[in-house]
Design a protein around this motif. Structure first.
Motif, mmCIF file in Angstrom:
data_model
loop_
_atom_site.group_PDB
_atom_site.id
_atom_site.type_symbol
_atom_site.label_atom_id
_atom_site.label_comp_id
_atom_site.label_asym_id
_atom_site.label_seq_id
_atom_site.Cartn_x
_atom_site.Cartn_y
_atom_site.Cartn_z
ATOM 1 N N ILE A 30 0.844 -1.201 0.000
ATOM 2 C CA ILE A 30 0.000 0.000 0.000
ATOM 3 C C ILE A 30 0.876 1.247 0.000
ATOM 4 O O ILE A 30 0.647 2.186 -0.765
ATOM 5 C CB ILE A 30 -0.940 -0.001 1.226
ATOM 6 C CG1 ILE A 30 -1.972 -1.124 1.112
ATOM 7 C CG2 ILE A 30 -1.649 1.346 1.374
ATOM 8 C CD1 ILE A 30 -2.813 -1.335 2.358
ATOM 9 N N GLY A 31 1.900 1.255 0.855
ATOM 10 C CA GLY A 31 2.796 2.414 0.915
ATOM 11 C C GLY A 31 3.538 2.650 -0.376
ATOM 12 O O GLY A 31 3.680 3.794 -0.826
ATOM 13 N N ALA A 32 4.007 1.575 -1.008
ATOM 14 C CA ALA A 32 4.717 1.724 -2.287
ATOM 15 C C ALA A 32 3.788 2.276 -3.349
ATOM 16 O O ALA A 32 4.181 3.131 -4.161
ATOM 17 C CB ALA A 32 5.291 0.376 -2.728
ATOM 18 N N PHE A 33 2.544 1.801 -3.357
ATOM 19 C CA PHE A 33 1.585 2.333 -4.313
ATOM 20 C C PHE A 33 1.346 3.819 -4.073
ATOM 21 O O PHE A 33 1.335 4.623 -5.018
ATOM 22 C CB PHE A 33 0.263 1.576 -4.244
ATOM 23 C CG PHE A 33 -0.779 2.164 -5.149
ATOM 24 C CD1 PHE A 33 -0.823 1.810 -6.478
ATOM 25 C CD2 PHE A 33 -1.675 3.124 -4.687
ATOM 26 C CE1 PHE A 33 -1.745 2.386 -7.335
ATOM 27 C CE2 PHE A 33 -2.587 3.698 -5.528
ATOM 28 C CZ PHE A 33 -2.627 3.326 -6.857
ATOM 29 N N LEU A 34 1.140 4.201 -2.817
ATOM 30 C CA LEU A 34 0.868 5.605 -2.498
ATOM 31 C C LEU A 34 2.046 6.485 -2.873
ATOM 32 O O LEU A 34 1.871 7.617 -3.339
ATOM 33 C CB LEU A 34 0.546 5.749 -1.013
ATOM 34 C CG LEU A 34 -0.751 5.073 -0.531
ATOM 35 C CD1 LEU A 34 -0.878 5.169 0.981
ATOM 36 C CD2 LEU A 34 -1.970 5.699 -1.205
ATOM 37 N N LYS A 35 3.259 5.981 -2.690
ATOM 38 C CA LYS A 35 4.445 6.747 -3.092
ATOM 39 C C LYS A 35 4.442 6.987 -4.596
ATOM 40 O O LYS A 35 4.781 8.077 -5.066
ATOM 41 C CB LYS A 35 5.724 5.999 -2.696
ATOM 42 C CG LYS A 35 6.063 6.065 -1.223
ATOM 43 C CD LYS A 35 6.601 7.435 -0.824
ATOM 44 C CE LYS A 35 8.001 7.681 -1.416
ATOM 45 N NZ LYS A 35 8.511 9.011 -1.033
ATOM 46 N N GLY A 36 4.026 5.977 -5.349
ATOM 47 C CA GLY A 36 4.017 6.111 -6.799
ATOM 48 C C GLY A 36 2.848 6.912 -7.330
ATOM 49 O O GLY A 36 2.850 7.320 -8.490
ATOM 50 N N ALA A 37 1.840 7.143 -6.491
ATOM 51 C CA ALA A 37 0.631 7.840 -6.935
ATOM 52 C C ALA A 37 0.498 9.216 -6.308
ATOM 53 O O ALA A 37 -0.592 9.789 -6.278
ATOM 54 C CB ALA A 37 -0.594 6.999 -6.597
ATOM 55 N N GLU A 38 1.601 9.763 -5.806
ATOM 56 C CA GLU A 38 1.517 11.025 -5.073
ATOM 57 C C GLU A 38 0.978 12.164 -5.919
ATOM 58 O O GLU A 38 0.345 13.084 -5.415
ATOM 59 C CB GLU A 38 2.887 11.385 -4.489
ATOM 60 C CG GLU A 38 3.247 10.523 -3.277
ATOM 61 C CD GLU A 38 4.613 10.853 -2.703
ATOM 62 O OE1 GLU A 38 5.435 11.446 -3.434
ATOM 63 O OE2 GLU A 38 4.862 10.519 -1.530
ATOM 64 N N GLN A 39 1.211 12.104 -7.248
ATOM 65 C CA GLN A 39 0.713 13.183 -8.096
ATOM 66 C C GLN A 39 -0.802 13.207 -8.144
ATOM 67 O O GLN A 39 -1.421 14.227 -8.420
ATOM 68 C CB GLN A 39 1.284 13.070 -9.527
ATOM 69 C CG GLN A 39 0.784 11.869 -10.319
ATOM 70 C CD GLN A 39 1.676 10.662 -10.136
ATOM 71 O OE1 GLN A 39 2.341 10.517 -9.111
ATOM 72 N NE2 GLN A 39 1.714 9.792 -11.146
ATOM 73 N N ASP A 40 -1.440 12.047 -7.837
ATOM 74 C CA ASP A 40 -2.905 11.979 -7.800
ATOM 75 C C ASP A 40 -3.454 12.301 -6.421
ATOM 76 O O ASP A 40 -4.670 12.344 -6.238
ATOM 77 C CB ASP A 40 -3.374 10.581 -8.209
ATOM 78 C CG ASP A 40 -3.041 10.273 -9.662
ATOM 79 O OD1 ASP A 40 -2.960 11.225 -10.452
ATOM 80 O OD2 ASP A 40 -2.864 9.091 -9.982
ATOM 81 N N ASN A 41 -2.570 12.492 -5.467
ATOM 82 C CA ASN A 41 -2.950 12.858 -4.095
ATOM 83 C C ASN A 41 -4.049 11.941 -3.548
ATOM 84 O O ASN A 41 -5.133 12.398 -3.169
ATOM 85 C CB ASN A 41 -3.419 14.320 -4.051
ATOM 86 C CG ASN A 41 -3.378 14.884 -2.642
ATOM 87 O OD1 ASN A 41 -2.834 14.259 -1.727
ATOM 88 N ND2 ASN A 41 -3.945 16.046 -2.454
ATOM 89 N N PRO A 42 -3.791 10.617 -3.485
ATOM 90 C CA PRO A 42 -4.845 9.696 -3.032
ATOM 91 C C PRO A 42 -5.267 9.926 -1.591
ATOM 92 O O PRO A 42 -6.364 9.542 -1.195
ATOM 93 C CB PRO A 42 -4.195 8.309 -3.206
ATOM 94 C CG PRO A 42 -2.723 8.568 -3.198
ATOM 95 C CD PRO A 42 -2.530 9.924 -3.810
ATOM 96 N N ASP A 43 -4.417 10.561 -0.788
ATOM 97 C CA ASP A 43 -4.756 10.790 0.617
ATOM 98 C C ASP A 43 -5.866 11.821 0.798
ATOM 99 O O ASP A 43 -6.417 11.948 1.892
ATOM 100 C CB ASP A 43 -3.519 11.235 1.403
ATOM 101 C CG ASP A 43 -2.588 10.062 1.707
ATOM 102 O OD1 ASP A 43 -3.101 8.937 1.818
ATOM 103 O OD2 ASP A 43 -1.372 10.264 1.802
#
Length: 774
Positions: free
Chosen positions: A362-375
């Motif tokens: 999950i963390g690796a995915f979130l790191k790779g998707a930071e431009q989409d600001n999933p948080d």
């Protein structure tokens, strides 16, 4: 919503013989729409993550005016229904043994259509070992991410988005899993990650964490020493050995040293004085099971003591354990729980995570998707596509999928339309528990409700097919829904804790997820459309009759109208049977069904006295059913409050569930009522009546997960009264909810079993008015 009756997980390696064999495309679902990938490869398990967009059908309502229909048709039905395609972002996480990584990468490669990314973000030690294989198979460049950063990001994500993610483990309890209420503020906490060694991390904010300690004695130590002692090479086999062992055959206990004198020292005779101590004083051969158990106790006690000391040193009372050493194994959780409780004298509690195996991915995915600001979004677990937490019994594995003999564990998360937050009027958000009865804890209630939902399946299937008369494949899809939901219910019979605390709400939500899975977005849409049209034609007559009453008589009539409207619940079998057999059953007939006063729970006299005082500033009302309920019950009640000078926020479901009124439907209903009634018309125009969505698509109500805009509006308008109506929202959930303002919870009991249990009978009334202590 009220009940199930309606007419017309775990870690890999256990229970392979009990797994459900699935085709690969039901494990790696929706790969053709995959957009982004991440992977976490540990010493024995791989966790693959990807983002996809899922197309599904949604029922939309709109005024006939926009479709150019004639006025006569508009009078017969208040709106038209259209089924549209909608795209929902979904996160997929799949966990499997490393020995299957090549076959899985081949399958992923063969089914990718047009992924947007050229990079796969990877973490874990295996990210280095399998880098060339991943790049060769998928044609994606591997970008390595820091292991600890990924773990923390993943932990924050599940704690924020998955209710009942954290649990305490209690040996020999029933149930052994005790799920924790989601704390609105997850920081600070301590994360103890037990891999080959032990890392202890203090997490203070989303982006600020600090490695504060650790140990070289961890899972690798257990594995390595265990292999030397028992000649057992596999980690899971070592744990199974330990589960069968008796450590006292190997360890020297306090009573072995002091005999009966240990009591004068204030010590338990069963405490371990020396791990493996007996092996130095005897020539006997020791069983592998006993040595494995002794080794597990030794390492777990050391880790628990270390974690306890760091927690107390830094003033932290929330300690989460994760890593491959845990992996949901009861014997491991049991020893760590005992250790940390012993050394902290019960002040620090060991907590575990349902999805701890996915944190790195999950963390690796979130790191790779930071431009989409999933948080910035809230996410919800899709029960229809997720495995459950494993059973403590080794022979009972979770509802997993298998591919050529391998066991696969699945987690799916759907992105919600808007951020969800707690209702600001909760007295103590940290201790708020939505559900009234914990079915994992109440075996009698669990047996009844699981049977109730099983018995209701035929009616739900029938209703789903009837809702799509023009779809040639409706019957086939409905049967697939039946099988999927039935399998979920059987899993929950064996493992009631599979998806967290089992409640009536979770059973209903799981059913809604399964219906959506097979494109039945709103099986009651046509029923609601018809009933809204009928009720609207009665509205003017109902309010005229109310206006003709004296003030005190009118207040009771309004409440009786609310209660009578709440009878019209297609989720209750006792009602749906009546509605199907007697089409003439209406508002007046429902009033005659009601219990006479005094009601089962009756605070009406207190409520009446309160109404004789100053008006409330603003009332927040959570509506339940469409048709008679919202139109002839809720809106006249709203109208009276408005006439008193009280502003009203009317909150309805964002999405469909049973025959509950949705936000979209409430807008059109309010428009029709405003055309008939000047009080409603002026209140809407002056924004003294505001219609809002809850952020939920459930027949029940979780006040800790509401649309952020609703929560902001509640604060801005200074709401000082909360009204919750319906069995699902006011009895199955929120019956004991404590608020900082006055509250009114009302419902009609339409389930005979529940009514009897509460000391009433069918159609008994709950009318519970509460004011906070001054």
């Amino acid at each position: 919503m009220a009940e199930c009756g309606a007419s017309g997980g775990g870690s890999s390696g256990d229970g392979l013989d009990k797994s459900i064999t699935l085709p690969p495309d039901e494990i790696f679902r929706n790969l053709e729409n995959a957009k982004r990938f991440a992977i976490d490869i540990g010493g024995s398990l791989t966790k693959l993550a990807y983002y996809s967009t899922v197309q599904h059908k949604v029922a939309r309502v709109r005024s006939f005016d926009h479709a150019g229909q004639d006025a006569e048709r508009d009078r017969e039905s208040p709106y038209e229904i259209s089924v549209q395609e909608e795209v929902t972002p979904r996160l997929h996480f799949i966990k499997f043994e490393n020995s299957y990584i090549e076959a899985c990468l081949d399958f992923v490669r063969d089914h990718l259509v047009n992924t947007e990314t050229k990079v796969i973000h990877a973490t874990g030690g295996g990210a280095y070992k399998f880098k060339d294989l991943i790049e060769q198979k998928l044609g994606l460049r591997v970008a390595k991410e820091d292991v600890m950063t990924c773990l923390i990001k993943g932990c924050n994500f599940v704690l924020k988005n998955i209710p009942h993610e954290a649990f305490a483990y209690q040996k020999d309890a029933d149930p052994e899993f005790r799920f924790q209420t989601n704390h609105p503020h997850i920081f600070p906490y301590l994360l103890v990650n037990i891999g080959s060694g032990v890392s202890i991390v203090k997490v203070e904010t989303e982006d600020r964490f600090e490695w504060i300690g650790g140990s070289s004695i961890g899972g690798g130590t257990f594995w390595g020493l265990g292999a030397l002692l028992t000649r057992t090479q596999k980690f899971d086999e070592l744990l199974h050995l330990a589960a069968r062992g008796q450590h006292a055959n190997v360890d020297m206990l306090v009573q072995d040293i002091y005999g009966g004198a240990h009591q004068t020292l204030g010590l338990s005779g069963n405490l371990i004085a020396s791990s493996f101590g007996k092996s130095a004083t005897t020539d006997q051969e020791f069983f592998p099971e006993d040595m494995a158990k002794s080794l597990l106790h030794m390492i777990s006690n050391d880790i628990g003591q270390l974690a306890c000391f760091y927690a107390r040193l830094h003033g932290l009372d929330r300690v989460y354990f994760g890593g491959f050493f845990i992996r949901g194994h009861p014997v491991t959780m049991r020893t760590i729980t005992y250790s940390i409780s012993f050394f902290s004298k019960g002040e620090v509690q060991a907590l575990f995570l349902r999805h701890e195996g996915y944190l790195g991915a999950i963390g690796a995915f979130l790191k790779g998707a930071e431009q989409d600001n999933p948080d910035q979004y809230s996410w919800g677990e899709n029960y229809a596509g997720s495995s459950g937490l494993m059973s403590s019994a080794p022979e009972l594995g979770p509802a997993q999928g298998t591919l050529k003999g391998g066991t696969f564990d699945l987690l799916e998360m759907d992105r919600l339309e808007r951020p969800l937050v707690s209702l600001p009027l909760l007295l103590d958000p940290a201790s708020y528990v939505p559900d009234t009865v914990d079915l994992t804890d109440d075996a009698l209630a669990r047996k009844y409700w699981l049977g109730c939902f099983e018995d209701a399946l035929d009616g739900v299937v029938k209703r789903a097919v009837a809702s799509q008369p023009g779809a040639a494949d409706a019957a086939e899809r409905a049967e697939k829904f039946r099988h999927k939901y039935w399998d979920k219910l059987q899993t929950l019979r064996l493992q009631p804790f599979a998806y967290g605390t089992l409640t009536v709400r979770s059973l209903l939500d799981t059913r809604e997820h399964c219906l959506n899975e097979f494109n039945f977005p709103d099986p009651y849409s046509q029923v609601k459309q018809k009933e809204n049209g009928v009720a609207l034609r009665c509205f003017r007559q109902v309010v005229q009759a109310l206006d003709a009453l004296a003030w005190e008589e009118r207040q009771l009539a309004l409440v009786r109208g609310l209660l009578a409207g709440n009878v019209f619940d297609w989720g209750a079998k006792a009602v749906s049977d009546v509605l199907e057999s007697d089409p003439q059953f209406g508002f007046e007939e429902a009033k005659r069904k009601l219990e006479e006063r005094p009601w089962l729970v009756d605070s009406y006299d207190t409520w009446l006295q309160r109404l004789k005082g100053p008006p409330h500033k603003c009332a927040l009302i959570f509506a339940d059913n469409s048709g008679v309920d919202v139109i002839l019950g809720v809106f006249p009640f709203v109208r009276e409050l408005l006439s008193r000078g009280t502003e009203v926020i009317l909150a309805c479901n964002s999405g469909p569930a049973l025959n509950d009124v949705t936000y979209g439907e409430s807008l059109l209903v309010a428009e029709h009522i405003a055309a008939m009634d000047p009080v409603i018309h002026s209140a809407l125009g002056e924004e003294r009546l505001l219609l809002m969505q809850t952020g939920s698509s459930s027949p029940c109500l979780d006040l800790s997960r509401l649309d952020e805009r609703l929560a902001v509006l509640v604060q801005e308008r200074g709401a000082d009264l909360v009204v919750i109506e319906g069995m699902g929202r006011a009895v199955h959930t929120n019956y004991g909810a404590a608020l900082r303002c006055e509250s009114l919870k009302l419902a009609v009991l339409k389930n005979p079993w529940l009514a009897t249990r509460l000391g009433g009978r069918l159609f008994s009334v709950i009318f519970k008015f509460e004011a906070p202590a001054q």
